[in-house]
Design a protein around this motif. Structure first.
Motif, short mmCIF file in Angstrom:
data_model
loop_
_atom_site.label_atom_id
_atom_site.label_comp_id
_atom_site.label_asym_id
_atom_site.label_seq_id
_atom_site.Cartn_x
_atom_site.Cartn_y
_atom_site.Cartn_z
N LEU A 25 -129.62 -74.23 -50.85
CA LEU A 25 -129.31 -72.96 -50.20
C LEU A 25 -128.18 -72.25 -50.93
N GLY A 26 -127.11 -72.98 -51.21
CA GLY A 26 -125.97 -72.37 -51.87
C GLY A 26 -126.32 -71.80 -53.24
N ILE A 27 -127.06 -72.56 -54.01
CA ILE A 27 -127.46 -72.10 -55.34
C ILE A 27 -128.35 -70.86 -55.24
N ALA A 28 -129.31 -70.90 -54.32
CA ALA A 28 -130.22 -69.75 -54.14
C ALA A 28 -129.47 -68.50 -53.68
N ALA A 29 -128.34 -68.69 -53.00
CA ALA A 29 -127.54 -67.55 -52.53
C ALA A 29 -126.52 -67.10 -53.57
N GLY A 30 -126.54 -67.71 -54.75
CA GLY A 30 -125.66 -67.27 -55.83
C GLY A 30 -124.33 -67.97 -55.91
N ILE A 31 -124.20 -69.09 -55.21
CA ILE A 31 -122.96 -69.87 -55.29
C ILE A 31 -123.09 -70.84 -56.47
N ASP A 32 -122.01 -71.04 -57.20
CA ASP A 32 -122.01 -71.94 -58.35
C ASP A 32 -122.57 -73.30 -57.94
N PHE A 34 -122.06 -76.29 -58.75
CA PHE A 34 -121.14 -77.41 -58.55
C PHE A 34 -120.36 -77.30 -57.23
N SER A 35 -120.28 -76.11 -56.67
CA SER A 35 -119.58 -75.96 -55.40
C SER A 35 -120.52 -75.55 -54.27
N ALA A 36 -121.81 -75.40 -54.56
CA ALA A 36 -122.78 -74.92 -53.56
C ALA A 36 -122.83 -75.81 -52.32
N SER A 37 -123.04 -77.09 -52.51
CA SER A 37 -123.16 -78.00 -51.37
C SER A 37 -121.86 -78.08 -50.55
N GLU A 56 -125.04 -62.21 -45.85
CA GLU A 56 -126.28 -61.47 -46.12
C GLU A 56 -127.16 -62.21 -47.12
N ARG A 57 -126.54 -62.74 -48.16
CA ARG A 57 -127.32 -63.47 -49.16
C ARG A 57 -127.91 -64.75 -48.58
N LEU A 58 -127.13 -65.45 -47.77
CA LEU A 58 -127.64 -66.66 -47.12
C LEU A 58 -128.81 -66.32 -46.19
N ALA A 59 -128.67 -65.26 -45.43
CA ALA A 59 -129.74 -64.84 -44.51
C ALA A 59 -131.00 -64.48 -45.28
N THR A 60 -130.84 -63.78 -46.39
CA THR A 60 -131.99 -63.40 -47.21
C THR A 60 -132.72 -64.63 -47.72
N VAL A 61 -131.97 -65.58 -48.25
CA VAL A 61 -132.58 -66.81 -48.75
C VAL A 61 -133.29 -67.56 -47.63
#
Length: 105
Positions: A25-32, A34-37, A56-61
């Motif tokens: 989820l984090g990666i798909a929302a544009g979070i690096d 290595f820190s996504a999880s 908003e990005r999390l909701a979209t994903v």
């Protein structure tokens, strides 16, 4: 329920319903990557709150309307999810029905 626990609860519910890991989820929302999880974990535990752009990005994903993440009312949350699945024409009809129902009360 405070804002942090609302967002935490809704984010976790939506992520589990989507069958996604915190990292994915984090990666798909544009979070690096290595820190996504850890970031998603902190959001879900209520240690941190995502800013609105990240929400908003999390909701979209997760394919949920952004307001779903913020509502305290469980029934409204269900309604928001259902509304998000409707096409534009059906959303218009639903709004007309709601206005009609409201005018009769």
């Amino acid at each position: 329920m405070d804002d942090i626990s609302v967002i935490s609860k809704r984010l976790r519910e939506a992520r589990l319903a989507a069958g996604m890991s915190q990292k994915k989820l984090g990666i798909a929302a544009g979070i690096d990557e290595f820190s996504a999880s850890p970031r998603i974990n902190q959001y879900e535990r209520g240690k941190h709150v995502p800013d609105f752009l990240i929400a908003e990005r999390l909701a979209t994903v997760l394919n949920v309307p952004t307001p779903y993440l913020f509502t305290r009312d469980d029934e409204l949350a269900k309604l928001i999810l259902l509304y998000g699945q409707l096409n534009v024409a059906t959303k218009g009809r639903l709004l007309e029905m709601a206005v009609s129902i409201k005018s009769k009360t």
